[in-house]
Design an enzyme around this catalytic site. Sequence first.
Site, PDB file in Angstrom:
ATOM      1  N   ASP A  72      44.511  47.304  28.831  1.00 38.25           N
ATOM      2  CA  ASP A  72      44.766  46.509  30.032  1.00 38.25           C
ATOM      3  C   ASP A  72      43.913  45.237  30.013  1.00 38.25           C
ATOM      4  OD1 ASP A  72      45.784  46.831  33.110  1.00 38.25           O
ATOM      5  OD2 ASP A  72      43.842  45.828  33.023  1.00 38.25           O
ATOM      6  N   TYR A 104      40.667  37.375  32.747  1.00 40.16           N
ATOM      7  CA  TYR A 104      39.560  38.009  32.021  1.00 40.16           C
ATOM      8  C   TYR A 104      39.114  37.129  30.852  1.00 40.16           C
ATOM      9  CZ  TYR A 104      41.182  42.387  34.284  1.00 40.16           C
ATOM     10  OH  TYR A 104      41.581  43.353  35.160  1.00 40.16           O
ATOM     11  N   LYS A 133      48.176  40.204  33.149  1.00 41.51           N
ATOM     12  CA  LYS A 133      48.419  39.876  34.567  1.00 41.51           C
ATOM     13  C   LYS A 133      48.459  38.372  34.786  1.00 41.51           C
ATOM     14  CE  LYS A 133      45.501  43.881  35.497  1.00 41.51           C
ATOM     15  NZ  LYS A 133      44.468  43.795  34.458  1.00 41.51           N
ATOM     16  N   HIS A 175      48.579  39.552  39.644  1.00 42.61           N
ATOM     17  CA  HIS A 175      47.193  40.054  39.721  1.00 42.61           C
ATOM     18  C   HIS A 175      46.740  40.314  41.166  1.00 42.61           C
ATOM     19  CE1 HIS A 175      43.304  40.069  37.164  1.00 42.61           C
ATOM     20  NE2 HIS A 175      43.202  40.926  38.156  1.00 42.61           N
ATOM     21  N   SER A 232      49.500  44.086  41.473  1.00 49.52           N
ATOM     22  CA  SER A 232      48.142  44.597  41.495  1.00 49.52           C
ATOM     23  C   SER A 232      47.501  44.166  42.813  1.00 49.52           C
ATOM     24  CB  SER A 232      47.368  44.030  40.295  1.00 49.52           C
ATOM     25  OG  SER A 232      46.050  44.514  40.263  1.00 49.52           O
ATOM     26  N   ASN A 233      46.715  45.036  43.379  1.00 50.39           N
ATOM     27  CA  ASN A 233      45.998  44.730  44.627  1.00 50.39           C
ATOM     28  C   ASN A 233      46.933  44.465  45.800  1.00 50.39           C
ATOM     29  OD1 ASN A 233      43.317  44.792  43.405  1.00 50.39           O
ATOM     30  ND2 ASN A 233      44.026  42.987  42.291  1.00 50.39           N
ATOM     31  N   LEU A 271      35.113  53.884  37.861  1.00 49.94           N
ATOM     32  CA  LEU A 271      33.698  54.281  37.977  1.00 49.94           C
ATOM     33  C   LEU A 271      32.990  53.420  39.016  1.00 49.94           C
ATOM     34  CD1 LEU A 271      33.003  54.321  34.101  1.00 49.94           C
ATOM     35  CD2 LEU A 271      34.120  56.075  35.501  1.00 49.94           C
ATOM     36  N   VAL A 318      32.312  48.837  26.670  1.00 49.63           N
ATOM     37  CA  VAL A 318      32.198  48.209  25.350  1.00 49.63           C
ATOM     38  C   VAL A 318      31.263  49.040  24.465  1.00 49.63           C
ATOM     39  CG1 VAL A 318      32.693  45.879  26.188  1.00 49.63           C
ATOM     40  CG2 VAL A 318      30.318  46.685  26.131  1.00 49.63           C
ATOM     41  N   ILE A 346      33.193  54.914  25.311  1.00 49.89           N
ATOM     42  CA  ILE A 346      34.643  54.781  25.099  1.00 49.89           C
ATOM     43  C   ILE A 346      35.216  56.154  24.731  1.00 49.89           C
ATOM     44  CG2 ILE A 346      36.410  53.732  23.599  1.00 49.89           C
ATOM     45  CD1 ILE A 346      34.609  51.216  23.445  1.00 49.89           C
ATOM     46  N   ASN A 362      34.972  58.632  27.823  1.00 56.90           N
ATOM     47  CA  ASN A 362      35.894  58.375  28.929  1.00 56.90           C
ATOM     48  C   ASN A 362      37.312  58.883  28.664  1.00 56.90           C
ATOM     49  OD1 ASN A 362      33.735  57.191  30.174  1.00 56.90           O
ATOM     50  ND2 ASN A 362      34.398  55.077  29.818  1.00 56.90           N
TER      51      ASN A 362
END
Length: 280
Positions: free
Chosen positions: A48, A53, A78, A111, A145-146, A196, A238, A243, A246
């Site tokens: 994603d 970003y 997005k 977005h 989104s949102n 998180l 990162v 990684i 999760n």
Amino acid sequence: MKSSNETFKTNHGIEIPCIGFGTWQTPEGPIAVDAVKYAIEVGYRHIDTADIYRNEESVGQGIAQSGIERSEVFVTTKLWNTKRGYEPTLKAFEESLRKLNLKYVDLYLIHWPANKAGWEQLNADTWRAFETLYRDGRVRSIGVSNFLTHHLESLLHTAEILPSVNQIEFHPGYMQAETLAFCRTHQIVVEAWSPLGSGCLLENPQLKEIAGRYGVSVAQVCIRWCLQNGTLPLPKSVTPQRILENADVFGFSLSEADMQAINSLPYMGGSGLHPDKIDF
Ligand code: A2P
């Protein structure tokens, strides 16, 4: 959900791998390239990103360097807020594709909803461009989104194609129950960004106590909790060990009592970004 190969099926029949690799706040360059490459190597099949970003080029390089078949990985990007409207959206999409170095994306999202005077028309015009991209086969699925309930209700007045996804901030202490219920009713997949709480939940004593009982980390509890609530988590990291961790959330299942306990946690921090209040 029993493994990260399982999928959520959209209202248009597209399958989305049930854990996505988040890249918000992952800087453009080798860090992003290596993180994406590593995530794919260890089994993630869903990445994603977003125009804002500023890491689409690196994300594309990570995907390319992983050597994975294009059809084996689900890629989302997005549309940024300054590029809304019919023509600007079409242009922005081409720019994202170019940066990602891909021929199509699997999911394209608005977005954030517009929230100033004329927002309804602007969201509708943007969505028309999304429908064009979908009909032209440039994207396999389209979503938002949102979007809160009123943004979705307004969009549905003019939409000819129902959004497949609404990606919202969703983590313990911030469940957005009304939006979640609306999306369920309309069979819109809810994706959880910042599952998180951008890291701010990791020291919560109640979550630590629950995690301890299952012998897992708080991050794993949060990710598992998203899945058991029927949302698709997009954890960002990162760090190779994280990684891996999760995506390792299929060896345990939270009990109904623990789900209820986490569902009842009060707000304990998050991005603080509200779709009707943001001014970017
Ligand atoms: P990093 O990327 O340095 O590993 P969210 O997905 O909610 O936005 O959270 C992302 C934040 O949480 C990042 O700061 C990330 O750090 C950190 N993070 C991700 N996974 C874990 C984990 N398993 N344990 C601890 N922190 C994590």
